[in-house]
Write a protein that holds these residues in place. Structure first.
Motif, short mmCIF file in Angstrom:
data_model
loop_
_atom_site.label_atom_id
_atom_site.label_comp_id
_atom_site.label_asym_id
_atom_site.label_seq_id
_atom_site.Cartn_x
_atom_site.Cartn_y
_atom_site.Cartn_z
N CYS A 55 0.82 -1.22 0.00
CA CYS A 55 0.00 0.00 0.00
C CYS A 55 0.85 1.27 0.00
O CYS A 55 0.39 2.33 -0.43
N GLN A 56 2.07 1.18 0.46
CA GLN A 56 2.92 2.35 0.49
C GLN A 56 3.37 2.77 -0.91
O GLN A 56 3.75 3.91 -1.12
N GLN A 59 -0.97 2.96 -2.74
CA GLN A 59 -2.02 3.65 -1.98
C GLN A 59 -3.32 2.85 -1.95
O GLN A 59 -4.39 3.38 -1.71
N LYS A 60 -3.20 1.56 -2.19
CA LYS A 60 -4.34 0.63 -2.12
C LYS A 60 -3.90 -0.60 -1.34
O LYS A 60 -2.76 -1.05 -1.47
N GLU A 72 -10.85 4.38 2.49
CA GLU A 72 -10.99 5.44 1.49
C GLU A 72 -11.94 6.53 1.98
O GLU A 72 -11.67 7.72 1.78
N PRO A 104 -2.77 2.54 3.92
CA PRO A 104 -2.65 3.23 2.63
C PRO A 104 -2.82 4.75 2.75
O PRO A 104 -2.30 5.50 1.91
N VAL A 107 0.45 7.48 3.05
CA VAL A 107 1.16 8.10 1.91
C VAL A 107 0.21 8.84 0.98
O VAL A 107 0.62 9.29 -0.08
N SER A 108 -1.04 8.99 1.39
CA SER A 108 -2.03 9.64 0.53
C SER A 108 -2.21 11.11 0.93
O SER A 108 -1.67 11.57 1.94
N TYR A 110 -4.64 12.59 2.40
CA TYR A 110 -5.84 12.46 3.22
C TYR A 110 -6.40 13.84 3.58
O TYR A 110 -5.65 14.81 3.74
#
Length: 179
Positions: A55-56, A59-60, A72, A104, A107-108, A110
């Motif tokens: 996921c890093q 992002q999933k 999500e 995830p 690193v998004s 958010y």
């Protein structure tokens, strides 16, 4: 300014005290003009994080279950409130598992900035929630743009619906209004 608020409840019991406290928080936020969505972990399939760290990069999450969609939604919310019964002086296992699966988001981009903790326990001593606060603060600390903005705790409630009429419901409502 209206905010997008997500309330995640983690009790698996019907008519749970932590759900009722979360409902009061949500009602206060709605009364203040915010958009509120509530997700219950009841009947959700949430597997343990495998620590693969895929996921890093993507992002999933590599695991395809209900946790991915919930994560999500957490990432898109301006404010997130997590409700939990206190189990052995800590967060419920189902909430902790969900928080682990939110990796995830690390690193998004958010959206959430404010995180709230809503907790209930059979033990009426205010110290009963300290492990939950520490666990939630540990999660929040991983998101540099976020903060643990508030906690509401109601102790001394063990049976389903025992919180009815408790002043903590008003406290939760007011906290939701003040988001």
């Amino acid at each position: 300014m209206s905010k997008k608020i997500l309330v995640v409840t983690s009790s698996l019991r019907a008519n749970s005290n932590s759900d009722m406290l979360a409902q009061a928080f949500a009602a206060g936020a709605q009364a203040a003009g915010h958009s509120v969505e509530t997700i219950s972990l009841k009947k959700k399939s949430i597997a343990f994080c495998r620590g693969c760290m895929a996921c890093q990069k993507t992002q999933k999450c590599a695991i395809h279950d209900d946790a991915s969609e919930i994560a999500e939604r957490i990432g898109r919310a301006d404010v997130v409130a997590f409700a939990t019964p206190v189990y052995y002086y800590g967060l419920s296992g189902q909430l902790k598992t969900l928080l682990d699966r939110c990796n995830p988001l690390f690193v998004s981009d958010y959206a959430f900035r404010d995180v709230y903790l809503i907790a209930t326990a059979a033990d009426e001593d205010v110290s009963a929630v300290e492990g939950c606060v520490k666990g939630m603060q540990g999660w929040v600390d991983c998101f540099e743009r976020a903060r643990l903005a508030g906690t509401v705790f109601c102790g001394g409630v063990d049976g389903p619906g025992a919180i009815e009429g408790n002043s903590a419901l008003r406290t939760a409502y007011q906290m939701g209004e003040g988001v």
